[in-house]
Each structure stands twice: as C-alpha cells, then as structure tokens.
Design a protein around this motif. Structure first.
Motif, PDB file in Angstrom:
ATOM      1  N   UNK A  12      18.061  -5.008   1.843  1.00  0.00           N
ATOM      2  CA  UNK A  12      17.605  -3.793   2.538  1.00  0.00           C
ATOM      3  C   UNK A  12      16.956  -2.847   1.542  1.00  0.00           C
ATOM      4  N   UNK A  13      17.589  -2.666   0.385  1.00  0.00           N
ATOM      5  CA  UNK A  13      17.065  -1.762  -0.637  1.00  0.00           C
ATOM      6  C   UNK A  13      15.666  -2.196  -1.073  1.00  0.00           C
ATOM      7  N   UNK A  18       9.792  -1.424  -0.797  1.00  0.00           N
ATOM      8  CA  UNK A  18       8.457  -1.978  -0.553  1.00  0.00           C
ATOM      9  C   UNK A  18       7.737  -1.190   0.542  1.00  0.00           C
ATOM     10  N   UNK A  19       8.452  -0.878   1.617  1.00  0.00           N
ATOM     11  CA  UNK A  19       7.856  -0.081   2.692  1.00  0.00           C
ATOM     12  C   UNK A  19       7.440   1.298   2.189  1.00  0.00           C
ATOM     13  N   UNK A  20       8.303   1.915   1.407  1.00  0.00           N
ATOM     14  CA  UNK A  20       8.024   3.236   0.847  1.00  0.00           C
ATOM     15  C   UNK A  20       6.760   3.200  -0.021  1.00  0.00           C
ATOM     16  N   UNK A  21       6.656   2.166  -0.872  1.00  0.00           N
ATOM     17  CA  UNK A  21       5.469   2.046  -1.726  1.00  0.00           C
ATOM     18  C   UNK A  21       4.206   1.809  -0.914  1.00  0.00           C
ATOM     19  N   UNK A  22       4.288   0.941   0.100  1.00  0.00           N
ATOM     20  CA  UNK A  22       3.118   0.641   0.928  1.00  0.00           C
ATOM     21  C   UNK A  22       2.657   1.847   1.730  1.00  0.00           C
ATOM     22  N   UNK A  23       3.533   2.821   1.910  1.00  0.00           N
ATOM     23  CA  UNK A  23       3.189   4.036   2.645  1.00  0.00           C
ATOM     24  C   UNK A  23       2.921   5.212   1.712  1.00  0.00           C
ATOM     25  N   UNK A  24       2.526   4.907   0.497  1.00  0.00           N
ATOM     26  CA  UNK A  24       2.085   5.897  -0.491  1.00  0.00           C
ATOM     27  C   UNK A  24       3.197   6.817  -0.976  1.00  0.00           C
ATOM     28  N   UNK A  25       4.429   6.323  -0.991  1.00  0.00           N
ATOM     29  CA  UNK A  25       5.579   7.007  -1.588  1.00  0.00           C
ATOM     30  C   UNK A  25       5.809   8.436  -1.094  1.00  0.00           C
ATOM     31  N   UNK A  26       5.922   8.627   0.205  1.00  0.00           N
ATOM     32  CA  UNK A  26       6.160   9.991   0.710  1.00  0.00           C
ATOM     33  C   UNK A  26       7.575  10.473   0.384  1.00  0.00           C
ATOM     34  N   UNK A  27       7.708  11.755   0.124  1.00  0.00           N
ATOM     35  CA  UNK A  27       9.019  12.338  -0.149  1.00  0.00           C
ATOM     36  C   UNK A  27       9.753  12.633   1.149  1.00  0.00           C
ATOM     37  N   UNK A  29      11.662  10.661   3.197  1.00  0.00           N
ATOM     38  CA  UNK A  29      11.733   9.683   4.267  1.00  0.00           C
ATOM     39  C   UNK A  29      12.638   8.500   3.923  1.00  0.00           C
ATOM     40  N   UNK A  30      13.612   8.741   3.049  1.00  0.00           N
ATOM     41  CA  UNK A  30      14.477   7.659   2.581  1.00  0.00           C
ATOM     42  C   UNK A  30      15.208   6.979   3.725  1.00  0.00           C
ATOM     43  N   UNK A  31      15.784   7.752   4.619  1.00  0.00           N
ATOM     44  CA  UNK A  31      16.559   7.186   5.732  1.00  0.00           C
ATOM     45  C   UNK A  31      15.652   6.408   6.682  1.00  0.00           C
ATOM     46  N   UNK A  32      14.483   6.952   6.966  1.00  0.00           N
ATOM     47  CA  UNK A  32      13.564   6.273   7.872  1.00  0.00           C
ATOM     48  C   UNK A  32      13.159   4.906   7.319  1.00  0.00           C
ATOM     49  N   UNK A  33      12.849   4.836   6.023  1.00  0.00           N
ATOM     50  CA  UNK A  33      12.455   3.559   5.431  1.00  0.00           C
ATOM     51  C   UNK A  33      13.635   2.595   5.363  1.00  0.00           C
ATOM     52  N   UNK A  34      14.827   3.119   5.116  1.00  0.00           N
ATOM     53  CA  UNK A  34      16.026   2.271   5.079  1.00  0.00           C
ATOM     54  C   UNK A  34      16.253   1.640   6.458  1.00  0.00           C
ATOM     55  N   UNK A  35      16.180   2.466   7.507  1.00  0.00           N
ATOM     56  CA  UNK A  35      16.404   1.963   8.860  1.00  0.00           C
ATOM     57  C   UNK A  35      15.308   0.993   9.289  1.00  0.00           C
TER      58      UNK A  35
END
Length: 62
Positions: A12-13, A18-27, A29-35
């Motif tokens: 999951x981590x 990977x999702x966070x990086x592909x979306x240009x590393x927005x601040x 949104x940790x929970x949204x990317x985890x889910x």
C-alpha cells in the motif's frame, strides 16, 4: 506470516507513493492517496481471484 492474497502495508505504501508522484506530489493528500492505493490493490487482487484458471474449460461456447 501473511495470508495468501493479503495486501501488505509495504504494498500500500509503495502504491500510494507512486500515485502521489504521478499526481505531481501535492501536499495534504496523504490519506486520499493511501485509500486510493488500497482500493486499487484490492481490485487487482479480487480481479485475479475471479478470473478462471488456464486449465478451466469455458463450456458456454459449446
């Protein structure tokens, strides 16, 4: 020891990162990317589980 097909914290981590990086590393949104990562991995796991095996015969084409 993990059960077969169990999704691990590490999987999951890595997917969330990977999702966070592909979306240009927005601040913020940790929970949204985890889910999102959890949902994707579960869908992939469940999709593999639902597919018929290579040795199974499809009788509907007869």
């Amino acid at each position: 020891m993990e059960a077969p097909g169990e999704i691990t914290f590490q999987q999951i981590r890595e997917r969330a990162y990977d999702l966070w990086e592909r979306n240009h590393r927005p601040n913020g949104f940790e929970i949204e990317f985890w889910l999102m990562a959890e949902r994707e991995l579960k869908a992939e796991r469940d999709g593999k589980r639902d597919r018929p095996g290579v040795n199974q015969v499809n009788n509907s084409s007869a």
